[in-house]
Design a protein around this motif. Structure first.
Motif, mmCIF file in Angstrom:
data_model
loop_
_atom_site.group_PDB
_atom_site.id
_atom_site.type_symbol
_atom_site.label_atom_id
_atom_site.label_comp_id
_atom_site.label_asym_id
_atom_site.label_seq_id
_atom_site.Cartn_x
_atom_site.Cartn_y
_atom_site.Cartn_z
ATOM 1 N N SER A 1 1.237 -8.766 30.464
ATOM 2 C CA SER A 1 -0.041 -8.363 29.871
ATOM 3 C C SER A 1 -0.046 -6.850 29.682
ATOM 4 C CB SER A 1 -1.203 -8.789 30.772
ATOM 5 O OG SER A 1 -2.434 -8.303 30.275
ATOM 6 N N PRO A 2 0.338 -6.367 28.515
ATOM 7 C CA PRO A 2 0.463 -4.926 28.287
ATOM 8 C C PRO A 2 -0.823 -4.133 28.547
ATOM 9 C CG PRO A 2 1.514 -6.148 26.514
ATOM 10 C CD PRO A 2 0.775 -7.150 27.334
ATOM 11 N N ALA A 3 -1.973 -4.760 28.395
ATOM 12 C CA ALA A 3 -3.241 -4.038 28.537
ATOM 13 C C ALA A 3 -3.697 -3.915 29.992
ATOM 14 C CB ALA A 3 -4.328 -4.732 27.728
ATOM 15 N N THR A 4 -3.057 -4.635 30.903
ATOM 16 C CA THR A 4 -3.494 -4.608 32.302
ATOM 17 C C THR A 4 -3.191 -3.254 32.937
ATOM 18 O OG1 THR A 4 -3.139 -6.979 32.529
ATOM 19 C CG2 THR A 4 -3.267 -5.694 34.557
ATOM 20 N N ILE A 5 -4.175 -2.712 33.608
ATOM 21 C CA ILE A 5 -4.019 -1.440 34.326
ATOM 22 C C ILE A 5 -3.396 -1.727 35.694
ATOM 23 C CG2 ILE A 5 -5.293 0.457 35.423
ATOM 24 C CD1 ILE A 5 -7.381 0.110 33.159
ATOM 25 N N VAL A 6 -2.413 -0.912 36.080
ATOM 26 C CA VAL A 6 -1.770 -1.076 37.381
ATOM 27 C C VAL A 6 -2.096 0.124 38.246
ATOM 28 C CG1 VAL A 6 0.374 -1.449 38.628
ATOM 29 C CG2 VAL A 6 0.103 -2.381 36.313
ATOM 30 N N ALA A 7 -2.629 -0.144 39.422
ATOM 31 C CA ALA A 7 -2.968 0.903 40.388
ATOM 32 C C ALA A 7 -2.115 0.740 41.637
ATOM 33 C CB ALA A 7 -4.448 0.809 40.756
ATOM 34 N N ALA A 8 -1.609 1.849 42.138
ATOM 35 C CA ALA A 8 -0.853 1.839 43.389
ATOM 36 C C ALA A 8 -1.734 2.394 44.499
ATOM 37 C CB ALA A 8 0.410 2.672 43.258
ATOM 38 N N VAL B 1 1.882 -10.535 38.654
ATOM 39 C CA VAL B 1 2.097 -11.168 37.354
ATOM 40 C C VAL B 1 1.071 -12.281 37.129
ATOM 41 C CG1 VAL B 1 3.707 -12.549 35.986
ATOM 42 C CG2 VAL B 1 4.525 -10.535 37.249
ATOM 43 N N ARG B 2 0.799 -13.059 38.167
ATOM 44 C CA ARG B 2 -0.207 -14.125 38.039
ATOM 45 C C ARG B 2 -1.582 -13.534 37.717
ATOM 46 N NH1 ARG B 2 2.478 -16.146 42.676
ATOM 47 N NH2 ARG B 2 0.765 -15.463 44.028
ATOM 48 N N ALA B 3 -1.922 -12.447 38.383
ATOM 49 C CA ALA B 3 -3.221 -11.818 38.148
ATOM 50 C C ALA B 3 -3.317 -11.289 36.723
ATOM 51 C CB ALA B 3 -3.440 -10.691 39.154
ATOM 52 N N ALA B 4 -2.255 -10.639 36.255
ATOM 53 C CA ALA B 4 -2.251 -10.091 34.900
ATOM 54 C C ALA B 4 -2.354 -11.208 33.868
ATOM 55 C CB ALA B 4 -0.990 -9.261 34.683
ATOM 56 N N ALA B 5 -1.584 -12.271 34.074
ATOM 57 C CA ALA B 5 -1.596 -13.399 33.136
ATOM 58 C C ALA B 5 -2.955 -14.094 33.107
ATOM 59 C CB ALA B 5 -0.502 -14.391 33.514
ATOM 60 N N ASP C 1 -8.379 -7.244 34.779
ATOM 61 C CA ASP C 1 -8.327 -5.941 34.108
ATOM 62 C C ASP C 1 -7.446 -4.939 34.837
ATOM 63 O OD1 ASP C 1 -10.324 -6.493 31.985
ATOM 64 O OD2 ASP C 1 -11.695 -6.665 33.694
ATOM 65 N N ILE C 2 -7.531 -4.955 36.172
ATOM 66 C CA ILE C 2 -6.792 -3.994 36.988
ATOM 67 C C ILE C 2 -6.092 -4.741 38.114
ATOM 68 C CG2 ILE C 2 -6.919 -1.935 38.443
ATOM 69 C CD1 ILE C 2 -9.612 -1.300 37.059
ATOM 70 N N VAL C 3 -4.789 -4.539 38.236
ATOM 71 C CA VAL C 3 -4.030 -5.060 39.369
ATOM 72 C C VAL C 3 -3.772 -3.896 40.318
ATOM 73 C CG1 VAL C 3 -1.847 -6.067 40.114
ATOM 74 C CG2 VAL C 3 -2.947 -6.892 38.025
ATOM 75 N N GLN C 4 -4.289 -4.001 41.516
ATOM 76 C CA GLN C 4 -4.083 -2.958 42.523
ATOM 77 C C GLN C 4 -3.035 -3.432 43.511
ATOM 78 O OE1 GLN C 4 -7.375 -0.513 43.928
ATOM 79 N NE2 GLN C 4 -6.895 -1.098 46.026
#
Length: 274
Positions: free
Chosen positions: A226-233, A195-199, A203-206
């Motif tokens: 941040s709705p635009a943030t890409i989430v990668a697992a 959440v801190r990274a997105a805020a 661009d991408i939280v892995q």
């Protein structure tokens, strides 16, 4: 191709020489023993042409073949066929194995999340990246990072040389200015850091090595921040759990699983002609 041949037949094929059969004309057919995504047929064909064979049939990389289907057929002298046989077979089996596993991963993930991307890490055996990357494409996936030179992904190991996470967020604006055409990705291991990274504008939280149940909650929290943030697992994703991870709502599944497994099982038939 020259390196593959040098490894296997540096000074000629002693058995064929001693048998005196080298000048006889023949045919060699490579065929699948199980459903297979063909890969590196083009490179195998060039290898066989290098030793004097002629290509009669070639199924392009990325073609899904049922069991007992030919994927490559060549003609030539017996000494040419034998010189190229194993080097071509090893290449086809290794590459087609990766491509077939990649296809399975993509199918499993998209069965529950049609829009998810399955991307391959750079954790390949040294010296095999070109073949492995072609196999990833052939199987319907994409590379995650081709190397350190073309992408920006901040790990905890990078942050260790900063004055903590806060300095990273302060420097994020400068990173974006310095690499305007690049997306900035940061790896995290828990929901709060994500959440801190997105805020902060990443661009991408892995997310590394998080169970699907926990990851689902993290994705929801990131979307709210941040709705635009890409989430990668990333971490531990394979054929057996790709559906569960895709169902969490992540945008990307980052995996190395396609690289490690049995090669494709490809049969080779040779026959004399005339």
């Amino acid at each position: 191709i020259d390196r593959f041949l040098q490894e296997d037949v540096p000074y000629g094929d002693l058995t064929t020489i001693l048998l005196g059969i080298g000048a006889r004309a023949g045919r060699m057919v490579f065929s699948t023993r199980h459903e297979t995504v063909a890969c590196c047929t083009e490179e195998a064909a060039r290898l066989l042409e290098r030793v004097g064979c002629h290509i009669e049939l070639l199924e392009p990389s990325g073609t899904l073949l049922a069991a007992e289907c030919p994927l490559l057929e060549v003609t030539g002298r017996a000494d040419s066929l034998h010189m190229g046989w194993k080097a071509a077979l090893n290449l086809l089996e290794a590459a087609s194995g990766i491509a077939t596993r990649m296809r399975t991963l993509v199918q499993e993930a998209r069965a529950v999340a049609p829009g998810v991307e399955v991307v391959a890490t750079r954790k390949v055996f040294p010296g095999t990246k070109s073949v492995a990357t072609k196999a990833v494409y052939a199987g319907g996936g994409l590379p995650h990072r081709l190397g350190l030179s073309e992408s920006v992904l901040v790990f905890a190991q990078h942050v260790a040389f900063l004055d903590g996470e806060e300095e990273l967020w302060i420097r994020l604006h400068d990173l974006k200015k310095q690499a305007r055409e690049k997306k900035i990705a940061v790896e995290v291991t828990d929901r709060a850091a994500a959440v801190r990274a997105a805020a902060a504008g990443v661009d991408i939280v892995q997310v590394d090595k998080m169970a699907p149940e926990e990851l689902r909650n993290l994705v929801q929290a990131v979307r709210e921040a941040s709705p635009a943030t890409i989430v990668a697992a990333a971490g531990g994703i394979n054929e057996s759990n790709a559906r569960a991870y895709a169902a969490t709502g992540v945008d990307l599944l980052v995996t190395s699983a396609m690289y490690w497994g049995k090669p494709a099982d490809i049969a080779v038939r040779m026959e004399a002609m005339g």
